[in-house]
Design a protein around this motif. Sequence first.
Motif, PDB file in Angstrom:
ATOM      1  N   SER A  68      13.967  51.732 -63.836  1.00 16.06           N
ATOM      2  CA  SER A  68      13.378  52.913 -63.221  1.00 16.06           C
ATOM      3  C   SER A  68      14.462  53.926 -62.834  1.00 16.06           C
ATOM      4  O   SER A  68      14.206  54.876 -62.121  1.00 16.06           O
ATOM      5  CB  SER A  68      12.586  52.491 -61.982  1.00 16.06           C
ATOM      6  OG  SER A  68      13.420  51.710 -61.145  1.00 16.06           O
ATOM      7  N   ALA A  69      15.722  53.677 -63.338  1.00 17.26           N
ATOM      8  CA  ALA A  69      16.793  54.610 -62.997  1.00 17.26           C
ATOM      9  C   ALA A  69      16.499  55.996 -63.549  1.00 17.26           C
ATOM     10  O   ALA A  69      16.021  56.124 -64.670  1.00 17.26           O
ATOM     11  CB  ALA A  69      18.109  54.084 -63.580  1.00 17.26           C
ATOM     12  N   PRO A  70      16.776  57.025 -62.783  1.00 18.62           N
ATOM     13  CA  PRO A  70      16.497  58.380 -63.265  1.00 18.62           C
ATOM     14  C   PRO A  70      17.584  58.844 -64.230  1.00 18.62           C
ATOM     15  O   PRO A  70      18.721  59.054 -63.811  1.00 18.62           O
ATOM     16  CB  PRO A  70      16.505  59.202 -61.983  1.00 18.62           C
ATOM     17  CG  PRO A  70      17.384  58.452 -61.045  1.00 18.62           C
ATOM     18  CD  PRO A  70      17.373  57.018 -61.445  1.00 18.62           C
ATOM     19  N   VAL A  71      17.252  58.950 -65.537  1.00 21.50           N
ATOM     20  CA  VAL A  71      18.273  59.350 -66.504  1.00 21.50           C
ATOM     21  C   VAL A  71      17.913  60.638 -67.232  1.00 21.50           C
ATOM     22  O   VAL A  71      18.629  61.066 -68.111  1.00 21.50           O
ATOM     23  CB  VAL A  71      18.523  58.252 -67.554  1.00 21.50           C
ATOM     24  CG1 VAL A  71      19.183  57.056 -66.919  1.00 21.50           C
ATOM     25  CG2 VAL A  71      17.242  57.886 -68.255  1.00 21.50           C
ATOM     26  N   SER A  72      16.790  61.244 -66.899  1.00 16.71           N
ATOM     27  CA  SER A  72      16.417  62.446 -67.643  1.00 16.71           C
ATOM     28  C   SER A  72      17.273  63.631 -67.194  1.00 16.71           C
ATOM     29  O   SER A  72      17.965  63.582 -66.185  1.00 16.71           O
ATOM     30  CB  SER A  72      14.938  62.746 -67.479  1.00 16.71           C
ATOM     31  OG  SER A  72      14.621  62.819 -66.122  1.00 16.71           O
ATOM     32  N   GLY A  73      17.221  64.676 -67.999  1.00 12.95           N
ATOM     33  CA  GLY A  73      18.003  65.867 -67.677  1.00 12.95           C
ATOM     34  C   GLY A  73      19.032  66.133 -68.762  1.00 12.95           C
ATOM     35  O   GLY A  73      18.892  65.683 -69.894  1.00 12.95           O
ATOM     36  N   THR A  74      20.078  66.869 -68.391  1.00 16.22           N
ATOM     37  CA  THR A  74      21.108  67.214 -69.366  1.00 16.22           C
ATOM     38  C   THR A  74      22.416  66.544 -69.000  1.00 16.22           C
ATOM     39  O   THR A  74      22.791  66.522 -67.823  1.00 16.22           O
ATOM     40  CB  THR A  74      21.304  68.738 -69.415  1.00 16.22           C
ATOM     41  OG1 THR A  74      20.083  69.334 -69.821  1.00 16.22           O
ATOM     42  CG2 THR A  74      22.405  69.103 -70.405  1.00 16.22           C
TER      43      THR A  74
END
Lengths: 502, 312, 335
Positions: free
Chosen positions: B283-289
């Motif tokens: 569930s680690a937040p990896v989205s984005g740039t």
Amino acid sequence: MTELRLDSVTRSFGAVQVLFDVGLTLAPGQVHALIGENGAGKSTTMKILSGYLAPTSGDVLLDGVPVTFPSSQAAEDAGVVLIHQEFNLAEQLTVEQNVFLGHELKRGFLLDKRAMRDRTAALLDRLNCRVDPRAVVRDISNPDKQMVEIAKALNRDARVLIMDEPTAVLTEREAEVLFEQVDRLRSDGVAILFTSHKLDEVKRLADVVTVMRDGHVVAQCPASDLSEDDMATAMVGRDVSSLYPERTGAVGDEVVLSVRDLRVPRFVHGMDLDLRRGEILGLAGLIGSGRTEAMEGLVGLRASTGTVTLNGAVVRWSGPRDALDAGVAYLTEDRKGRGLLLAKGMRENLTLASLGDFTRGLIDEAAEERALDRAIADFDIRAPHRGVVVGNLSGGNQQKLLLAKVMLADPDIVVIDEPTRGIDIGTKQQIYEFVHALAARGKSVIVISSEMQEVMGLADRVVVMRGGRVAGEVAGAAITEDAIVRLAMGLENTVRHREPAA
Amino acid sequence: MKHFAIAGLMAATALPAMAQETMVIGVSIPAATHGWAGGMNFHAQEAVDRLEEVYPQLDFVLATASDPAKQVNDIEDMLATRDIDALVVLPFESEPLTGPVAAVADSGAWVTVVDRGLAQEGIEDLYVAGDNSGFGRVSGEYMRSALPDGGKIVALRGIPTTIDNERVAGFEEAIEGSGIEVLDMEHGNWNRDDSFTVMQDFLSKHGEIDAVWASDDDMAIGVLAAIEAAGRDDVQFVLGGAGMKEMIRRTADGDAMIPANVTYPPAMIGTAIELTAVGLTSSAPVSGTFTIGSVLVTQDNAEDYYFPDSPF
Amino acid sequence: MSAASADTNPGARSGPALDLRVLGPILALAVLVLTGAMLNDNFLSYANITNVLSRSAFIGIIAVGMTFVITSGGLDLSVGSMAAFIAGLMILVMNGLLPTLGPGVALVLVGMAAALATGLVAGFVNGFLITTMRIEAFIVTLGTMGIYRSLVTWLADGGTLSLDFGMRTVIRPIYYDGILGISWPIIVFALVAVAGEVIMRRAAFGRHAAAVGSNDQVARYSSVNVDRVRMLTYVFLGILVGVATIMYVPRLGSASSSTGVLWELEAIAAVIIGGTMLKGGFGRVWGTVIGVLILSLIDNILNLTDGVSPYLNGAIQGVIIILAVILQRERKADA
């Protein structure tokens, strides 16, 4: 009813004038024969009639009105159609596609295939031709192609039909079918012009004859006023009544070539043949009887089985090179497609089959030139200039060059397939003389020919083939047209004509 | 009998799903047509092999394409036949790939775009990119420091693309006002042979060249060969880029002609695949740039950037 | 018209004194040289001329072989990939034998032998599939083009195959050195071209190749072994690709999947610019040499000139290729 007329037409190519004051009239319901030696101006005349060329001066008159056809297409639209000797058909397309090529029937955006097939079938029926409209042109026979060309012309509503040597590729029986159709078209009121080297055809078919020589019209009269001899004399400008030379030299006893049970898959089913030193052997039979295939199989151009004995020794040739090295040469009937490189000069063509004799590491071009000098002299090859591209030579001179090319390899046995197809009488006579001279020098010659007169005039002995087998042979005084035809057609009572060889 | 068989089959397929769902990650990259791409292929394969061991519940599908059309087919096939849960894509070209990748995103799958951005924003969940302007800027800044009194240089460009344009723009911006004059620029197409030819002609055309910005290590090799063959000693150094191992080695060994390098690591594909795997399995937040900056490599830090096992 | 006897009237239509088919390529080359000389002072310098001629050598040597293939009615699209594959193999062989043989002439000779042997085998494979298996040359060589290209990528593991550093100084002179100031690639290219021209014009093989390309039936009926001639053109080309590779490898000492890309098209373009007919039947090797020089000069001049956007290089090349072919088109005589 349409009438096409040439009035005082001349034509020049650059500085060379090839037509002088030519006038002729193609009238409805009349068959007009245009005859003359190769180079007399027949082709140019036909091209002017059909819009492929424009006259330099003079008029083309359609129903009395001067017209200029900017293209052959325009001429066709006016009902004037030329059928080429080398057919103008798309080989990969079907019969019906060819008949309607460029004039396809449509229903909306789509092709109306059914209507086109029906029309094609009706046209072919009218021509008494039983070819399937769906057959691919590549697969049909030459006479059928001729019929398809005519059907195509009729479909264009041709009122003037111009045919360049229509029977050159047909057997006599096939030609007879064509003549019936010509008769029918004549009675329909079509104006017809054809050219031919076969004077008996001209006599049989034509209402009016125009004879050309060196670009001039030298005779023009009803066909009934001229005998075949008269025509030949007018064409050549000298007496040619003795077309076949007197036979000199005797046939030897020694059998130089002996063939047993020669088989070429699909074409030849067991053929025996003996050839003697100094003999001219005629090989006759209908087109498709396996004559050409048998000889191609013999020299290794086709896969074949059987026993070949040359000068008493059994030989096995895997290709034409082996046969030629052993002294056996085959001269093809198809001089344009298989005999000569049309885009190359005379020298390259002359030495192609015997280049090894001119090569010591590199080609000795001076020796080649000397060989060409000899060939031009020996075979009377007439070329506009020495560097001419062979495709621009007349058919007769091509044939002489082809002969020279084969003889350069100095073979002892020569097979000549259709030695005089499509060439004029004067050259024919010369070629017959060459053949006789060869035999007189102790060479042996096999002549394959569809022309009965030629076989009878030349050969010491005639072997007739039928359906891939030897149907029989005739020799000496027994060589008659009747005997050969009976054997070729498979009529039973021919047996009594058969004579024991020598 | 028949009923029994079907029941058995159903049980067999249902079981693993209950235990733990297998997820499929598709990886679509351009084929190894030049050195950098070869390195990128190596790192992609290496990452896939490693992650398949770490995450047994993940399946990887790796496809290489030699042109954009083939890449579109690859992606469509992955979606249709492998039912992928995530896609890691390094687009051959931006425009033609935008639609097909958008279709993958619409199917609910996770999308990671690497290096080359898509023509439309907001399609991808994660964008892992090299910094092309930064690559040019770092190169320009090095040029500026190496030629403090200005000088005459020639430059070789890559295959005409957005990447190449961004790099050159960054470079030109960085050297502006430094007294460095760019005598000439031609496309060497990231190719050794082409750059050899172009450099030979540059040497014929210009009598005095102080330095060369080859902008890529493959091109630098061609440039160096041309200089050596011409026997010219006016050229002080050649600046390549992307960190090919042989060139890094020479920098580390103190070769005066190759004093520096600028990274544009092909390993970024591995980073992208790994981040995607993490995003899918936790569930680690990896989205984005995620921008991987370009770093200047000199003799001092060259050892840190030397990967002897990589083909690049 | 046909009555004129052969030896009395040679002048009438034996062709105009200035034949554009012959002059076309020479004219195009002259225009390029003049343009180059006007645009840049260094154009005619010894160094630039050496550069242009040396780099023409690879394509040039291949194009000489291609002239024979095209003249005999064939085509070979695989030569670029074949060169890359041979280069890769040559490097691998030399790297592999370096520990046993050590860096020296012997190893270079082994590398050369490997290149020539591989070229011969590759040419034989193309020729075998085309003549014995009777598959279209276009299809066969399109197939082998892909095969060699992916084999070299596979050999290089997607990257670049580099010659061991110890070997480079030994092999380098093959590209960069020469005799009397003329570098080896230029010498080899000149020798291949002269030999090719002599074979095309004066040897039975050249005559046979033209005959086969002109009409293979006529050739067959004239006792020419058509399959053997065709096969030999491909083998000959394969060996020349090997020779070109021997010149290429010493230059950068490496091979990758981008080696030799589009060489096949450049070689074919050079052959056609030179006046050989794409459909076969007529070939001239000296024309091919001029075609190769035209192609490399265009690149060279564009690099030496400012003011033309490099994006337009391809367009300028295309225009010049088409112009060179138009220039030499036969004006249709009436016939």
